[in-house]
Design a protein around this motif. Structure first.
Motif, mmCIF file in Angstrom:
data_model
loop_
_atom_site.group_PDB
_atom_site.id
_atom_site.type_symbol
_atom_site.label_atom_id
_atom_site.label_comp_id
_atom_site.label_asym_id
_atom_site.label_seq_id
_atom_site.Cartn_x
_atom_site.Cartn_y
_atom_site.Cartn_z
ATOM 1 N N GLY A 110 -12.410 -42.382 22.544
ATOM 2 C CA GLY A 110 -13.263 -40.929 22.362
ATOM 3 C C GLY A 110 -14.422 -41.265 21.876
ATOM 4 O O GLY A 110 -15.152 -42.099 21.964
ATOM 5 N N LYS A 111 -14.795 -40.192 21.005
ATOM 6 C CA LYS A 111 -16.159 -40.305 20.252
ATOM 7 C C LYS A 111 -16.262 -41.212 19.313
ATOM 8 O O LYS A 111 -15.440 -41.174 18.363
ATOM 9 N N VAL A 112 -17.295 -42.061 19.242
ATOM 10 C CA VAL A 112 -17.514 -43.190 18.516
ATOM 11 C C VAL A 112 -19.037 -43.189 18.081
ATOM 12 O O VAL A 112 -19.771 -42.717 18.699
ATOM 13 N N TRP A 148 -12.559 -51.929 19.816
ATOM 14 C CA TRP A 148 -12.289 -51.284 18.658
ATOM 15 C C TRP A 148 -11.169 -51.983 18.160
ATOM 16 O O TRP A 148 -10.190 -51.215 17.635
ATOM 17 N N THR A 162 -7.802 -40.777 17.219
ATOM 18 C CA THR A 162 -7.257 -40.566 18.691
ATOM 19 C C THR A 162 -6.311 -41.415 18.994
ATOM 20 O O THR A 162 -5.239 -41.282 19.663
ATOM 21 N N ALA A 171 -16.391 -41.526 13.555
ATOM 22 C CA ALA A 171 -17.052 -40.303 14.609
ATOM 23 C C ALA A 171 -18.521 -40.107 14.489
ATOM 24 O O ALA A 171 -18.925 -40.172 13.065
ATOM 25 N N ASN A 202 -12.004 -41.242 13.465
ATOM 26 C CA ASN A 202 -11.568 -40.978 14.746
ATOM 27 C C ASN A 202 -10.141 -41.474 14.857
ATOM 28 O O ASN A 202 -9.626 -42.556 14.738
ATOM 29 N N ALA A 251 -24.320 -42.159 19.539
ATOM 30 C CA ALA A 251 -23.018 -41.632 19.759
ATOM 31 C C ALA A 251 -22.519 -42.148 21.263
ATOM 32 O O ALA A 251 -23.354 -42.084 21.917
ATOM 33 N N ALA A 252 -21.100 -42.389 21.306
ATOM 34 C CA ALA A 252 -20.888 -42.651 22.539
ATOM 35 C C ALA A 252 -19.397 -42.477 22.807
ATOM 36 O O ALA A 252 -18.741 -42.096 21.734
ATOM 37 N N SER A 253 -18.944 -42.493 23.960
ATOM 38 C CA SER A 253 -17.445 -42.162 24.168
ATOM 39 C C SER A 253 -16.859 -43.380 25.112
ATOM 40 O O SER A 253 -17.188 -43.828 25.755
ATOM 41 N N ILE A 254 -15.624 -43.773 24.296
ATOM 42 C CA ILE A 254 -14.909 -45.083 24.683
ATOM 43 C C ILE A 254 -13.763 -44.704 25.270
ATOM 44 O O ILE A 254 -12.930 -43.739 24.768
ATOM 45 N N PRO A 255 -13.008 -45.246 26.459
ATOM 46 C CA PRO A 255 -11.952 -44.745 26.910
ATOM 47 C C PRO A 255 -10.726 -44.946 25.766
ATOM 48 O O PRO A 255 -10.807 -46.243 25.275
#
Length: 215
Positions: free
Chosen positions: A80-82, A164, A185, A177, A183, A73-77
Motif C-alpha cells: 500500500g502507501k509508502v 520492501w 499492512t 507511510a 505501514n 508518495a507511492a502505492s506498492i502491491p
C-alpha cells in the motif's frame, strides 16, 4: 526417449509455477514476493525463496550516503502507501528512534545497513504533505529527513527500488507511510533479521552497532 524428456520438462514447469504461486501471499513466514517473478523463468534450476527474512546479498544498493532530493508518495502491491526517494527506494522508520523530540539512534554499523535519508534541507515533495516533513541533525553533523518527527532511512537489503524487505526487520523497522506512521499492512513473520553491513565498512568501525542492540 523423446516422450521421457517431454514428461520431465512439463513436470519441471509445473513445479516452478506451483512454487511461484506459493510465494504470492503476504502470510507465509518472511514472504516478500514482489521481486520473485523472474525466478520462475529458471524452470530447470531450483527456485530459491527470497523472502523478507533472506540475508542474500542485495543485487543493487543505494550509495552509502546519498542526498535525498525528493520524497514521493507511492502505492506498492501488498504494502500500500509508502514513501520513496527520487530513485524509488522505499524509506523506513526505526522504533528505537524518537519523534518528540526527533532523534536518530541508528549510527555506525546500524547506519551502514540503514543509510539515513540525508538532505540539504530542500527535498522536492510529491504527494507528501510539507507539514509532516522536517529534519534532525545527526551526531556527525549531517541533516536527516524526518516524517512526523521520525527520522527515515533506506535499507541495503532491498535488492531494487520498490522492494520492501526491511519491513518488520528485528520487529523494530517498518515501512513509513506518507503521514509518518508505520505501514503495518503486511508484516512478515517471524520478524526477519537484518543483512550484515559491507565487510570493509564493518571492519572500519570495529563492528560497532551504534548502541542499537540489533539494528
Amino acid at each position: 526417449m523423446a516422450a521421457t524428456r517431454l514428461t520431465a520438462t512439463v513436470a519441471g514447469c509445473a513445479a516452478a509455477a506451483a512454487a511461484l504461486a506459493a510465494l504470492t501471499a503476504c502470510a507465509p513466514p518472511g514472504a516478500n514476493t514482489e521481486n520473485t517473478a523472474n525466478t520462475a523463468a529458471q524452470a530447470d534450476a531450483p527456485l530459491v525463496e527470497v523472502g523478507a527474512g533472506s540475508s542474500l546479498a542485495p543485487v543493487a544498493t543505494p550509495p552509502a550516503a546519498p542526498l535525498t532530493t525528493e520524497l514521493k508518495a507511492a502505492s506498492i502491491p501488498k504494502m500500500g502507501k509508502v514513501v520513496t526517494d527520487q530513485e524509488g527506494w522505499v524509506l523506513y522508520r526505526f522504533d528505537k528512534d524518537t519523534a518528540k523530540p526527533p532523534k536518530s539512534n541508528c549510527a555506525d554499523k546500524c547506519a551502514q545497513v540503514w543509510p539515513p535519508a540525508l538532505t540539504d534541507g530542500n527535498p522536492n515533495l510529491t504527494g507528501v504533505d510539507p507539514s509532516v516533513v522536517g529534519t534532525v541533525t545527526r551526531d556527525d553533523g549531517s541533516r536527516q529527513i524526518t516524517l512526523a518527527g521520525w527520522p527515515v532511512y533506506r535499507y541495503i537489503g532491498d535488492p531494487k527500488p520498490g522492494a520492501w524487505k526491511g519491513q518488520n526487520v528485528g520487529g523494530v523497522w517498518f515501512v513509513v507511510a506518507p503521514d509518518g506512521k508505520k505501514n503495518l499492512t503486511c508484516l512478515p513473520t517471524p520478524a526477519p533479521t537484518a543483512v550484515q553491513p559491507p565487510a570493509a565498512s564493518a571492519e572500519a568501525t570495529g563492528n560497532g552497532d551504534g548502541g542499537t542492540g540489533g539494528y
